[in-house]
Design an enzyme around this catalytic site. Structure first.
Site, PDB file in Angstrom:
ATOM      1  N   GLU A 166       0.764  -1.263   0.020  1.00  0.00           N
ATOM      2  CA  GLU A 166       0.023  -0.158  -0.050  1.00  0.00           C
ATOM      3  C   GLU A 166       0.823   1.266  -0.070  1.00  0.00           C
ATOM      4  O   GLU A 166       0.762   1.921   1.062  1.00  0.00           O
ATOM      5  CB  GLU A 166      -0.968   0.015   1.359  1.00  0.00           C
ATOM      6  CG  GLU A 166      -1.847  -1.327   1.220  1.00  0.00           C
ATOM      7  CD  GLU A 166      -3.071  -1.092   2.340  1.00  0.00           C
ATOM      8  OE1 GLU A 166      -2.873  -0.194   3.266  1.00  0.00           O
ATOM      9  OE2 GLU A 166      -3.902  -1.981   2.245  1.00  0.00           O
ATOM     10  N   GLU A 351      -5.662  -8.668   0.439  1.00  0.00           N
ATOM     11  CA  GLU A 351      -6.231  -8.069   1.902  1.00  0.00           C
ATOM     12  C   GLU A 351      -7.981  -7.953   1.748  1.00  0.00           C
ATOM     13  O   GLU A 351      -8.205  -7.206   0.681  1.00  0.00           O
ATOM     14  CB  GLU A 351      -5.833  -6.846   2.473  1.00  0.00           C
ATOM     15  CG  GLU A 351      -4.396  -7.144   3.028  1.00  0.00           C
ATOM     16  CD  GLU A 351      -3.492  -5.975   3.692  1.00  0.00           C
ATOM     17  OE1 GLU A 351      -4.654  -5.063   4.384  1.00  0.00           O
ATOM     18  OE2 GLU A 351      -2.679  -5.889   3.672  1.00  0.00           O
TER      19      GLU A 351
HETATM   20  C1  FCB Z   1      -4.684  -2.000   5.557  1.00  0.00           C
HETATM   21  C2  FCB Z   1      -3.555  -2.383   6.091  1.00  0.00           C
HETATM   22  C3  FCB Z   1      -3.179  -3.734   6.981  1.00  0.00           C
HETATM   23  C4  FCB Z   1      -4.582  -3.482   8.036  1.00  0.00           C
HETATM   24  C5  FCB Z   1      -5.624  -3.232   7.303  1.00  0.00           C
HETATM   25  C6  FCB Z   1      -7.052  -3.058   8.155  1.00  0.00           C
HETATM   26  O1  FCB Z   1      -4.503  -0.704   4.767  1.00  0.00           O
HETATM   27  O2  FCB Z   1      -2.318  -2.950   4.959  1.00  0.00           O
HETATM   28  O3  FCB Z   1      -1.903  -3.459   7.559  1.00  0.00           O
HETATM   29  O4  FCB Z   1      -4.261  -2.225   8.819  1.00  0.00           O
HETATM   30  O5  FCB Z   1      -5.546  -2.026   6.484  1.00  0.00           O
END
Ligand code: FCB
Length: 449
Positions: A166, A351
């Site tokens: 990110e 994610e």
């Molecule tokens: C993302 C991050 C991760 C976690 C999630 C909820 O932005 O990569 O580390 O905090 O959000």
């Protein structure tokens, strides 16, 4: 009819990050990271907590692996802490720090779990920040050296590598909005950080391939699809701009398309300084793209003009406890758009997940039907994306267990397992039990009501 099965060999896993789970911040020669410093600054973390002990995975990693095994996962995405490997960022390599990941990798492989490693998930050595951090080129060089050392040690067994997690968060959220370490408020610096990160990514790609035969190399981007609140010209134009600033700014250079011109123009004098070879370096072709998807943004521009633009309030009805709107359709739109418009060979959903105020019931269980429903909805959507021909090859739920959720401390729980932070006991939530059934069957299962 759409099949309820995922492709053969689909990767099922969870994701974590070193600072959020490891604890042991003083152990085995680990150096200070920018997150240690940030946590020590009053007011930065909602709960006043630090990265010690988080979920203490430095000592409990075998318990973590037991959870993965209980969920029949065949993959795990985690990150390596640079300050464990090179405590001051660019000095001596600390083999004891690497030993921890060595043990982790061996234990994962023994459990038939494929490791996916993120090389940078935000814990920059503080000593580098003291010299200007990501805004400076020496940090880029130091990163490449750290990558070289890490892949050299683990690359005989680990084949899936992600350079960064990110870049939007590392740059804009941390250097312009000040919400994450190092907590700065400077857009020009933030944009230089974003550029330097992308360059460091591009320089790391061939280094990983050199140190690791048959490596699969990618980067993880966070996408927040942008939608206009109305069809007014002002809303549409604001939406286009925010899409370009948030999503395209990071994606297009990697795909060899350079920075989006409109967004570049909108940044005026704040645009980053680019060295002659940079754009070529950044665009080194990848084996995969990692996509983090949680929610969308809806934009509304009542009056027009930079100053008056406001982010439309997200739907307060269908939200997780972080007020993030639950909207799987945006994940569908995003992945179809990526599949049609870009030619990444493989895509991983690196994610996806939701935070809820979970509690342990008197009989020691955690009933979290909303989380199960969230994942169920997103997996059903993902299957449609795969059916449409987009090469999504794995799904990693955020997160394995409740952990240190950055500025929210341990108050925001994303885990498929509940962490009792007093005893460090992990307890699979109902969602984790259900996720295990899905992973084992490699198909969508209806959650029990
Ligand atoms: C993302 C991050 C991760 C976690 C999630 C909820 O932005 O990569 O580390 O905090 O959000």
């Amino acid at each position: 009819m759409i099949s309820d099965h995922f492709p053969k060999g689909f990767y099922w896993g969870t994701a974590t990050a070193s600072f959020q789970i490891e604890g042991a911040i003083q152990e085995d020669g680990r150096g200070e990271s920018i997150w240690d410093r940030f946590c020590a600054t009053p007011g930065k973390i909602k709960t006043g907590e630090t990265g010690e002990p988080a979920s203490d995975s430095y000592h409990h990693y075998m318990d973590d692996i037991a959870l993965m095994r209980a969920m029949k996962n065949n993959a795990y995405r985690f990150s390596v802490a640079w300050p464990r490997v090179i405590p001051d960022g660019d000095g001596k390599i600390n083999p004891r720090g690497l030993d921890y990941y060595d043990r982790m990798v061996d234990s994962l492989l023994k459990g038939e779990i494929t490791p996916f490693i993120t090389l940078y998930h935000w814990d920059l050595p503080q000593a580098l920040q003291d010299k200007g951090g990501w805004a400076t080129r020496p940090t880029v060089d130091a990163y490449v050296r750290y990558v070289d050392a890490t892949v050299n040690r683990l690359g005989d067994r680990v084949k899936h590598w992600m350079t960064h997690n990110e870049p939007w968060c590392v740059s804009i959220l941390s250097h312009q909005l000040g919400e994450h370490a190092p907590g700065l408020h400077d857009r020009k610096v933030a944009l230089q950080v974003a550029h330097n990160l992308l360059v460091s990514h591009g320089l790391a790609v061939p280094v990983i391939r050199q140190q690791c035969s048959s490596a699969q190399v990618g980067i993880v981007l966070n996408f927040t699809p942008a939608y206009p609140a109305t069809d007014s010209a002002a809303d549409q134009s604001l939406t286009r701009q925010e899409h370009a600033r948030f999503n395209l700014w990071f994606l297009d250079p990697i795909a060899g398309l350079g920075y989006p011109q409109d967004a570049w123009d909108s940044y005026g004098d704040d645009v980053p300084k680019i060295e002659p070879e940079d754009m070529k370096i950044i665009a080194d072709p990848l084996d995969f793209l990692g996509v983090n998807y949680y929610t969308r943004h809806v934009y509304h521009d009542p009056a027009g003009g930079e100053g008056s633009r406001v982010l439309n309030e997200r739907s307060k009805v269908n939200v997780s406890d972080r007020d993030w709107e639950i909207y799987p359709q945006a994940m569908y739109d995003l992945l179809i758009w990526l599949g049609l418009g870009y030619n990444f060979k493989n895509i991983y959903l690196t994610e996806n997940g939701a935070s809820y105020r979970d509690v342990l019931s008197p009989n020691g269980e955690v009933h979290d039907p909303k989380r199960t429903d969230f994942i169920h909805q997103h997996l059903t959507t993902l299957l449609k994306v795969i059916e449409a021909g987009v090469p999504v090859c794995g799904y990693f739920c955020w997160s394995l267990m409740d952990n240190f959720e950055w500025a929210f401390g341990t108050s925001s729980r994303f885990g498929l397992a509940f962490t009792d932070f007093k005893t460090q006991k992990r307890i699979l939530k109902d969602s984790g039990k259900w996720f295990g059934k899905v992973a084992r069957a490699n198909r969508i299962m209806e959650p029990e009501k």
